[in-house]
Structures are given as structure tokens and as C-alpha cells.
Design an enzyme around this catalytic site. Sequence first.
Site, short mmCIF file in Angstrom:
data_model
loop_
_atom_site.label_atom_id
_atom_site.label_comp_id
_atom_site.label_asym_id
_atom_site.label_seq_id
_atom_site.Cartn_x
_atom_site.Cartn_y
_atom_site.Cartn_z
N LYS A 111 0.84 -1.20 0.00
CA LYS A 111 0.00 0.00 0.00
C LYS A 111 0.87 1.25 0.00
CE LYS A 111 -4.25 -2.02 1.46
NZ LYS A 111 -4.69 -2.95 2.50
N LYS A 190 -5.32 -9.70 -12.98
CA LYS A 190 -6.26 -10.15 -11.95
C LYS A 190 -7.39 -9.14 -11.83
CE LYS A 190 -6.40 -10.70 -6.90
NZ LYS A 190 -7.05 -9.67 -6.17
N LYS A 193 -10.83 -4.33 -7.86
CA LYS A 193 -11.43 -2.99 -7.94
C LYS A 193 -10.35 -1.93 -8.08
CE LYS A 193 -12.06 -2.79 -2.98
NZ LYS A 193 -11.67 -4.18 -2.81
P1 ADP Z 1 -10.02 -6.47 -4.72
O1 ADP Z 1 -8.75 -7.06 -5.33
O2 ADP Z 1 -11.05 -6.17 -5.76
O3 ADP Z 1 -9.70 -5.29 -3.83
P2 ADP Z 1 -10.31 -7.88 -2.25
O4 ADP Z 1 -8.83 -7.86 -2.05
O5 ADP Z 1 -11.16 -7.01 -1.39
O6 ADP Z 1 -10.64 -7.59 -3.80
O7 ADP Z 1 -10.79 -9.40 -2.14
C1 ADP Z 1 -11.85 -9.89 -1.37
C2 ADP Z 1 -11.90 -11.39 -1.57
O8 ADP Z 1 -12.16 -11.71 -2.96
C3 ADP Z 1 -10.59 -12.10 -1.22
O9 ADP Z 1 -10.88 -13.32 -0.57
C4 ADP Z 1 -9.93 -12.34 -2.56
O10 ADP Z 1 -9.08 -13.45 -2.54
C5 ADP Z 1 -11.13 -12.55 -3.48
N1 ADP Z 1 -10.78 -12.05 -4.83
C6 ADP Z 1 -10.59 -10.78 -5.21
N2 ADP Z 1 -10.29 -10.67 -6.51
C7 ADP Z 1 -10.27 -11.94 -6.99
C8 ADP Z 1 -10.03 -12.50 -8.30
N3 ADP Z 1 -9.74 -11.74 -9.34
N4 ADP Z 1 -10.10 -13.84 -8.42
C9 ADP Z 1 -10.39 -14.63 -7.36
N5 ADP Z 1 -10.65 -14.17 -6.12
C10 ADP Z 1 -10.59 -12.83 -5.92
#
Ligand code: ADP
Length: 321
Positions: A111, A190, A193
Site C-alpha cells: 500500500k 487479476k 477494484k
Molecule cells: P479487490 O482485489 O477487488 O480489492 P479484495 O482484495 O477485497 O478484492 O478481495 C476480497 C476477496 O475476494 C478475497 O478473498 C480475494 O481473494 C477474493 N478475490 C478478489 N479478486 C479476486 C479474483 N480476481 N479472483 C479470485 N478471487 C478474488
Amino acid sequence: MRVLTGIQPSGRLHLGNYLGAIRQSVKLQEKADDCFYFIADYHALTTVSDPALLREAIHGVALDFLAAGLDPEKVVFFRQSDVPLVQELAWLLSIVMPMSRLELAHSYKDKLAHGKEATHGLFAYPVLMAADILLYRSDLVPVGKDQKQHLEITRDLAVKFNLKFGEVFKLPEGFIPEDVATVPGTDGQKMSKSYGNTIPLSGTDKEIKKAIMGIVTDSAPVEAPKDPETNTIYKIYRLLASPEEAELMADRFRAGGYGYGDAKKELLRAYHALLDPFRERRAALEAHPDDVRDILASGAAKARVEAEKTLHAARRAVGLE
Ligand code: ADP
Ligand code: TRP
């Protein structure tokens, strides 16, 4: 066996969150003795600074889980901040948490590398997460790969505290399902958001269509045979469609004469086939916000009972009681 997990309400959830996290957690409710799932709103405050947006995201995550089939009879479903006792436990844990370990945490360093200010909240994030896990005496904690280090910190903290003050905490196991594929985003990275490459879960038909039709492809002509394995449309499609349907699309790509436009339309169809029932349930719940509030309130009341037990033991151990 008690399963616990948290998800941050830091924006609208996307297809990656659904396939990678929500769907697995909801499935686990059938296997576990009990489940504690919560909306990690204290954690979200480290990244969301707009109060209206946070409120909306909290409600949105609640709707997503319930629409995905979370059964409030089987799962204690609550908001993290409805049980503020977790903050007291975080403090008791911070007493034994070495600074040097937090300074090395990937997610913190990441971060900062992305230009975020080094606040104490961001720094102490893993301690609050350890408090979530230990407060509810969790056995199994399903999380994504990126959370592995936070689980290691949690276990180390539990061991350290127990050694110093007596056996208070149960040691949790992480559960990082290997078979859960990373869902690619519309640009092939990947889906996240933070990259602006998501296919929404709860958007309008128009938003979903726009996201899917916007998937980035190369400029190979329709006639050209194409390798499905390097193709984002196919990589998302096979996570949504049946194995037979996925094989059919792969064959079409390999044979040539199958264009990206047609493949995107097929992906859109598969998206709707899988997610329309979810979206209908979500819309129905959305019309009854009081029901959602009641479910979270009753979850918080149950969570509090558990939290009080552990916190008492921890307070006694350190000499506060
Ligand atoms: P983001 O990357 O959108 O910020 P988060 O880190 O908040 O998402 O992830 C919340 C949950 O969703 C976690 O358990 C994460 O492993 C899963 N997750 C997020 N993006 C993916 C993805 N592209 N494929 C599979 N699982 C995901
Ligand atoms: N940090 C987790 C994430 O971003 C969310 C979270 C907070 C969590 N507390 C937790 C996950 C406790 C599991 C257990 O995905």
C-alpha cells in the site's frame, strides 16, 4: 469446527470476489459446525474515506452474501463494528506484537508502494485482523492468497500471548483453497477494484454488457485459429460455463472462423445464466432493507456472547480482572 471469515466493504463487489470468495464461504456453511462471517467495516476505513460510500458498501456486501445463499440460521452474520470488543482485544494483542514484523508485512508495504500514507491504522491492520480471528475462537479461516501472511501473524501472536500469559487463544488454521482460480479482469490482469477492470456482480444489464464487451483482445481476424489459453474471454468463460460448454468454445477458437465478438456474446449469456438467479434474490432483498438489518443485528448479538467469553479470559490473563 468453526469457520470464520471477513470481507471488506470497500466498494461494489465483482465477479472475482463472488467466484473467489463468496461462493466458497457460502458452500462451507454446509460442512462447518458453525460459521462466523462478518463485514470488516473497521478494516475498510483504512481505505474508504467517504462515509456515504462506506454505508452503501456495507449494505451491498450484506446483500451479496445473503443473495449468494448465506443462511442466517447456519451462519452468525454480522458487522465487525457492531462488536467493538474486538478493539479491546486488538489492544491486548498489540502489547505482544513486534513492530519489526508489521514493518515487513507485504500488504502494508504494498500500500505504501502505491502511494498510500503510512497511517497507524494501515500499519496495525494485521493486529485487528488477528483480534477478529482469535476473539471468536476460530478453527478455520478461508481467505485469499494475499492474506496468508496475516494468518501467520495471527498464529504467532496467539502463541506468543499464550506463552506469556497462559493458554487463552485457540490456534486457527488458514484455508487457502488452491482450486479457486484467480479470475482475470477485462484487461487480462487479476480482476480487482483497484485496477478498474471488473465485471460487476450487482450492476444493471447495461453495465454488465459494457464490461464484457469491453474485454481487451488482440487484433486477430475472425478466420484465424486462436489459442484459448491466452484469451481472456475464454479464461473467464470457463469459470462460469459447464466443462462441456467451455470445451466447445475452446474448440471453436482453435478451429478459426470464431470471432471475439461472438465469444463475448456467449460469455454474456453464460454470465446471465449463472448469475441472474443471484441478481433476482439480491433485488428482492434490496426491497426489504429492514430484514437485512435484523439479520445483522441478530448476528451481532450472537457474536457478542462469544466475544465476551474470550475477552474475559484475555483480561483475566493480563491482570485487568
Ligand atoms: P479487490 O482485489 O477487488 O480489492 P479484495 O482484495 O477485497 O478484492 O478481495 C476480497 C476477496 O475476494 C478475497 O478473498 C480475494 O481473494 C477474493 N478475490 C478478489 N479478486 C479476486 C479474483 N480476481 N479472483 C479470485 N478471487 C478474488
Ligand atoms: N483482510 C481481509 C481481506 O482483505 C478481510 C478480513 C478482516 C478478514 N478480518 C478478517 C478475513 C478475519 C479473515 C479473517 O480480505
